[in-house]
Design a protein around this motif. Sequence first.
Motif, PDB file in Angstrom:
ATOM      1  N   ARG A 197      21.185  36.728  18.335  1.00 57.10           N
ATOM      2  CA  ARG A 197      20.752  35.538  19.060  1.00 57.10           C
ATOM      3  C   ARG A 197      19.704  35.914  20.099  1.00 57.10           C
ATOM      4  O   ARG A 197      19.768  36.988  20.695  1.00 57.10           O
ATOM      5  N   VAL A 198      18.761  35.004  20.301  1.00 61.85           N
ATOM      6  CA  VAL A 198      17.808  35.153  21.395  1.00 61.85           C
ATOM      7  C   VAL A 198      18.369  34.381  22.579  1.00 61.85           C
ATOM      8  O   VAL A 198      18.494  33.156  22.533  1.00 61.85           O
ATOM      9  N   GLY A 199      18.747  35.075  23.622  1.00 64.14           N
ATOM     10  CA  GLY A 199      19.360  34.434  24.779  1.00 64.14           C
ATOM     11  C   GLY A 199      18.415  34.352  25.954  1.00 64.14           C
ATOM     12  O   GLY A 199      17.324  33.792  25.867  1.00 64.14           O
ATOM     13  N   GLY A 200      18.811  34.952  27.063  1.00 64.69           N
ATOM     14  CA  GLY A 200      17.988  34.904  28.265  1.00 64.69           C
ATOM     15  C   GLY A 200      16.807  35.859  28.181  1.00 64.69           C
ATOM     16  O   GLY A 200      16.600  36.564  27.195  1.00 64.69           O
ATOM     17  N   THR A 201      16.039  35.878  29.252  1.00 64.72           N
ATOM     18  CA  THR A 201      14.818  36.689  29.334  1.00 64.72           C
ATOM     19  C   THR A 201      14.947  37.686  30.473  1.00 64.72           C
ATOM     20  O   THR A 201      15.506  37.368  31.523  1.00 64.72           O
ATOM     21  N   THR A 202      14.443  38.895  30.254  1.00 60.50           N
ATOM     22  CA  THR A 202      14.428  39.895  31.316  1.00 60.50           C
ATOM     23  C   THR A 202      13.007  40.068  31.848  1.00 60.50           C
ATOM     24  O   THR A 202      12.030  39.789  31.152  1.00 60.50           O
ATOM     25  N   ALA A 203      12.914  40.535  33.090  1.00 62.63           N
ATOM     26  CA  ALA A 203      11.626  40.718  33.761  1.00 62.63           C
ATOM     27  C   ALA A 203      11.509  42.136  34.276  1.00 62.63           C
ATOM     28  O   ALA A 203      12.485  42.720  34.770  1.00 62.63           O
ATOM     29  N   VAL A 204      10.317  42.698  34.147  1.00 66.17           N
ATOM     30  CA  VAL A 204      10.006  44.017  34.692  1.00 66.17           C
ATOM     31  C   VAL A 204       8.823  43.833  35.632  1.00 66.17           C
ATOM     32  O   VAL A 204       7.828  43.197  35.261  1.00 66.17           O
ATOM     33  N   PHE A 205       8.931  44.371  36.837  1.00 64.25           N
ATOM     34  CA  PHE A 205       7.881  44.126  37.825  1.00 64.25           C
ATOM     35  C   PHE A 205       7.625  45.362  38.670  1.00 64.25           C
ATOM     36  O   PHE A 205       8.447  46.287  38.748  1.00 64.25           O
TER      37      PHE A 205
END
Length: 259
Positions: A152-160
């Motif tokens: 499943r494609v669920g939430g999104t992660t962020a790299v900063f």
Amino acid sequence: MSVVIIIPARYASSRFPGKPLVELTGSDGIPKTLIQRTWETATSVSGISDIFVATDDDRIAAKVHEFGGKVIMTSETCANGTERCAEALDSLDRVPDLIVNLQGDAPLTPPWFLEDLIEAMSARSDMSVATPVLRCDHQTYSHFKDDRAAGRVGGTTAVFARDGSALYFSKEVLPYLPEGKDVEPLPVFHHVGVYAYRPAALGRYSGWTEGPLEANEGLEQLRFLENGEAILCVEVDARGRLFWELNNPVDVARIEEVL
């Protein structure tokens, strides 16, 4: 500073058709649609000039009018919520200083997430786009891993970067953590589906076409990065609350448990 919240909502979701009208029941036992619960989140944010739902669907518009909300009808050609916000902006009588895009599938968004975002934009006149990020706790991280393991494609992660400027957003779980390695605190950040834009940034976005990163990830914010527009990632604190969006039917039970 004048701030308007726009809640983009569409019926034809590929993963969950009709999602804005799905009913969620909280501890009060009262079923309310996803779009109404998201609207109620918006009304609890301080310092807001106005709130609108932007949609191209008469069924969603009718439900919003039923609970007393305001609607801006947008075209069916809007590819994502940012495009819908840009189109809705043209319908406002007065252009605000800041437009906040509160995704219509995030009823668990605490109001202080938006307030922190607005405060950060007030302090950073050099940034035209900002979005909140939330450090994952182990429960949220396990939701990410379970979704990916199940395909499943669920939430999104962020790299900063150290200065908060976004490096990348992905529906994969980034950064990679070796199995069995105990890392504290977890260096994985959940991207919260909220954006703050200055009007000029929305105008620029409308003039760009979809790039390969946006097309493959299905993440609208990557269009900014692909065109060299910086995005400020604002770390927020959940204050002990579980945050999750309604991305798939399985998320209904997760969200109802928190409600």
